[in-house]
Design a protein around this motif. Structure first.
Motif, mmCIF file in Angstrom:
data_model
loop_
_atom_site.group_PDB
_atom_site.id
_atom_site.type_symbol
_atom_site.label_atom_id
_atom_site.label_comp_id
_atom_site.label_asym_id
_atom_site.label_seq_id
_atom_site.Cartn_x
_atom_site.Cartn_y
_atom_site.Cartn_z
ATOM 1 N N SER A 141 0.848 -1.192 0.000
ATOM 2 C CA SER A 141 0.000 0.000 0.000
ATOM 3 C C SER A 141 0.882 1.240 0.000
ATOM 4 C CB SER A 141 -0.923 0.010 1.220
ATOM 5 O OG SER A 141 -0.170 0.070 2.417
ATOM 6 N N SER A 142 0.335 2.343 -0.480
ATOM 7 C CA SER A 142 1.097 3.592 -0.530
ATOM 8 C C SER A 142 0.565 4.571 0.508
ATOM 9 C CB SER A 142 1.019 4.209 -1.925
ATOM 10 O OG SER A 142 -0.333 4.410 -2.328
ATOM 11 N N THR A 143 1.468 5.332 1.101
ATOM 12 C CA THR A 143 1.122 6.287 2.151
ATOM 13 C C THR A 143 1.947 7.554 1.965
ATOM 14 O OG1 THR A 143 0.818 4.421 3.677
ATOM 15 C CG2 THR A 143 0.905 6.623 4.643
ATOM 16 N N LEU A 144 1.311 8.710 2.100
ATOM 17 C CA LEU A 144 2.022 9.984 2.092
ATOM 18 C C LEU A 144 2.339 10.377 3.529
ATOM 19 C CD1 LEU A 144 -0.054 12.037 -0.513
ATOM 20 C CD2 LEU A 144 2.061 10.779 -0.885
ATOM 21 N N LEU A 145 3.610 10.681 3.800
ATOM 22 C CA LEU A 145 4.028 10.985 5.165
ATOM 23 C C LEU A 145 4.843 12.272 5.199
ATOM 24 C CD1 LEU A 145 5.209 7.410 6.161
ATOM 25 C CD2 LEU A 145 3.120 8.529 6.941
ATOM 26 N N PRO A 146 4.545 13.183 6.145
ATOM 27 C CA PRO A 146 5.345 14.411 6.274
ATOM 28 C C PRO A 146 6.687 14.095 6.921
ATOM 29 C CG PRO A 146 3.675 14.328 7.991
ATOM 30 C CD PRO A 146 3.451 13.124 7.122
ATOM 31 N N ARG A 147 7.737 14.014 6.130
ATOM 32 C CA ARG A 147 9.028 13.549 6.639
ATOM 33 C C ARG A 147 10.199 14.470 6.305
ATOM 34 N NH1 ARG A 147 9.521 8.251 7.975
ATOM 35 N NH2 ARG A 147 7.631 7.443 8.942
ATOM 36 N N VAL A 148 9.965 15.542 5.564
ATOM 37 C CA VAL A 148 11.042 16.492 5.292
ATOM 38 C C VAL A 148 10.635 17.805 5.946
ATOM 39 C CG1 VAL A 148 12.461 17.615 3.538
ATOM 40 C CG2 VAL A 148 11.571 15.311 3.131
ATOM 41 N N LEU A 149 11.232 18.077 7.110
ATOM 42 C CA LEU A 149 10.770 19.160 7.972
ATOM 43 C C LEU A 149 11.744 20.332 7.944
ATOM 44 C CD1 LEU A 149 9.759 17.096 11.135
ATOM 45 C CD2 LEU A 149 8.462 17.454 9.018
#
Length: 374
Positions: A141-149
């Protein structure tokens, strides 16, 4: 522009070297904060050139994340877990995307998302009668994650921590593979943290979602239902976790499979159609549900027979859109396979063969097996 990789780890010798090797081309420095490893994790991090720090574990993931971020002096911090592996890409293109984002949204006024592909043992489609360990039993499955802060952003939450900011998040070119869901042993640990988090924030729908999913993964299906129902009625519609929660809610009801559960699933599907009807993964659930419904009482539900075919054909029309966060194949090979199964059991052998062939052309092993026996 300085970009650092910032991580927290504990006993990650299985995957850490691979994670750091994949991330190295994108970053200037690697910050690894260890929360109490008893294996070779710290040694492997040092061998990869990381700056290694110790953090005394206080039962709070955000506290550890924030300590790690405080060790970084970068303009942008890339956050990864040790079981996440960046796919090959270009540092130059990443910098260009970050510069464009700064011009469009303002420096430090936005954060970047990565597209993560999660592998997991699946029991939600008709080809899942496989034993764990069989590659055909693994779904993605694909997930969008906030990982570049941007510099200065911190985390909040005891577990399943999230950036503590209201700035918008936009998708970058970074993609990662994740195999953590194939490992065992974290469910019970996570549950204890979640119970504490819910007690502190009882009206936080994100924790309702995490409680429901954790209990489902622990096979405590009846216990998960109250959390799924709470999310369904009181969650923030159209958030990615609400959508995923509704889909898992439906699968849970079908796994339980009693008449009362199927009736509940039918009502949820009818009400969710307006919000989710343009998603292939929702149409996939519908096809699976109508097949289960008809087979539960053919005489009573014969009128729903055409909806099985309609649902899977719609999946194929909508197609694959990983940026929408979906299970790979629900808009292609899995839908084609399930449609073929239905055609086969209903005696439409020519159509069954055509859709098995379609799924097989996309490399789906179960379709190749069915073709060999059809």
């Amino acid at each position: 522009m300085k970009i650092n990789l910032v991580m927290i780890v504990k006993n990650e010798e299985r995957s850490l070297a691979r994670c750091l090797k994949a991330a190295r081309p994108f970053v200037d420095e690697i910050i690894v904060v260890d929360t109490g490893s008893t294996d070779r994790t710290k040694e492997l991090a040092a061998e990869a050139g990381a700056k290694v720090f110790d953090f005394t574990w206080i039962q709070d993931f955000s506290a550890a994340r924030n300590f790690a971020l405080e060790q970084s002096d970068a303009d942008w911090n890339l956050i990864l877990d040790a079981d996440e592996y960046l796919r090959p890409g270009s540092r130059k293109k990443l910098e260009e995307a970050l510069c464009r984002g700064d011009k469009r949204h303002g420096a430090g006024a936005w954060m970047g998302a990565i597209l993560r592909f999660d592998s997991y043992w699946d029991a939600s489609d008709l080809a899942a009668a496989k034993k764990p360990g069989d590659p055909d039993a693994i779904s993605i499955s694909s997930t969008l994650l906030p990982r570049v802060l941007p510099r200065g952003v911190r985390y909040q939450g005891l577990i399943h921590e999230q950036p503590d900011t209201d700035i918008p998040c936009f998708l970058l070119t970074l993609q990662a593979d994740h195999d953590g869901y194939l490992q065992e042993g974290k469910g019970e640990r996570n549950l204890s943290y979640l119970e504490k988090a819910v007690s502190l924030e009882p009206e936080n729908p994100y924790y309702w979602y995490q409680m429901a999913v954790t209990l489902r993964n622990l096979k405590r299906l009846d216990d998960s239902l109250s959390w799924f129902r709470r999310l369904w009625k009181g969650g923030r519609k159209k958030t990615s976790y609400w959508v995923d929660g509704v889909l898992r809610y439906l699968y849970t009801l079908m796994d339980l499979g009693e008449g009362v559960h199927l009736a509940e699933a039918k009502q949820v599907i009818e009400e969710a159609e307006k919000e989710l009807g343009s998603r292939a993964d929702f149409c996939f659930v519908c096809g699976y549900f109508y097949m289960k419904l008809v087979l539960s009482d053919v005489q009573r539900y014969i009128g729903y027979l055409p909806r099985i075919e309609e649902s899977y054909l719609k999946c194929l029309r909508l197609g694959e859109k990983p940026e929408l966060e979906m299970v790979a194949g629900t808009g292609s090979f899995k839908a084609a396979y399930n449609l073929a199964v239905w055609y086969e059991v209903s005696g439409q052998t020519q159509k069954a063969r055509a859709y098995y062939q379609r799924a097989a052309r996309e490399g789906y092993g179960p379709a190749k097996e069915r073709l060999s026996t059809l």
